[in-house]
Enzyme design. Sequence first.
Site, short mmCIF file in Angstrom:
data_model
loop_
_atom_site.label_atom_id
_atom_site.label_comp_id
_atom_site.label_asym_id
_atom_site.label_seq_id
_atom_site.Cartn_x
_atom_site.Cartn_y
_atom_site.Cartn_z
N ASN A 11 0.73 -1.26 -0.10
CA ASN A 11 0.26 0.12 -0.05
C ASN A 11 0.99 1.33 0.00
OD1 ASN A 11 -2.52 -1.54 0.20
ND2 ASN A 11 -1.95 -2.12 2.09
N ARG A 18 -3.38 7.97 -0.02
CA ARG A 18 -3.93 7.04 0.69
C ARG A 18 -3.82 7.97 2.42
NH1 ARG A 18 0.00 2.72 3.72
NH2 ARG A 18 -1.67 1.61 4.67
N ALA A 77 1.86 -2.98 6.55
CA ALA A 77 1.19 -3.81 7.46
C ALA A 77 1.75 -5.21 7.80
CB ALA A 77 -0.28 -4.13 6.73
N GLU A 98 13.84 -0.59 11.01
CA GLU A 98 12.47 -0.62 10.77
C GLU A 98 11.86 1.05 10.61
OE1 GLU A 98 9.97 -2.80 13.68
OE2 GLU A 98 8.37 -1.46 13.37
#
Length: 149
Positions: A11, A18, A77, A98
Amino acid sequence: MKPVYVLNGPNLNLLGLREPAIYGTATLADVEALCKSHAEALGLGLVFRQSNSEGELVGWIHEAREKASGIAINAGAYTHTSVALHDALKAADLPAVEVHLSNVHKREAFRHTSLIAPAVTGVICGFGPQSYVLALSALHSFITANKKG
Ligand code: DQA
């Protein structure tokens, strides 16, 4: 020095369109341009990719194992679900960050758990596109200090 891989998960190709109230209006191309100029300033080579496929991300981490000096990953996700990405990052045995645009800890409870956090060097979240810039700086210092990669 080998380049740093910046990997983006599902995404994130829709960045800018978005949920702009959460993710802002910058597109993934804008984030890539920001990363390129910062990597250049640091003297780092950059490979920047996005995939909606968990398997493709795993494959790129395997590739990075041989070809990269470090990894910055916004797994989207998959951060919260993927044992496969955790295992791939462990196997890569590289400095890794991360990254998240949003502060996942301020959001829904299901975003508070990261399955990949135990497999990376550190985590940066909540600074929008600047999270990527901070991740590149952190990787650069870490790689230089540890001479790993
Ligand atoms: C995200 C946060 C994740 O929880 C979410 O699934 C994303 C984007 C971020 O950059 O803030 O897709 O990784």
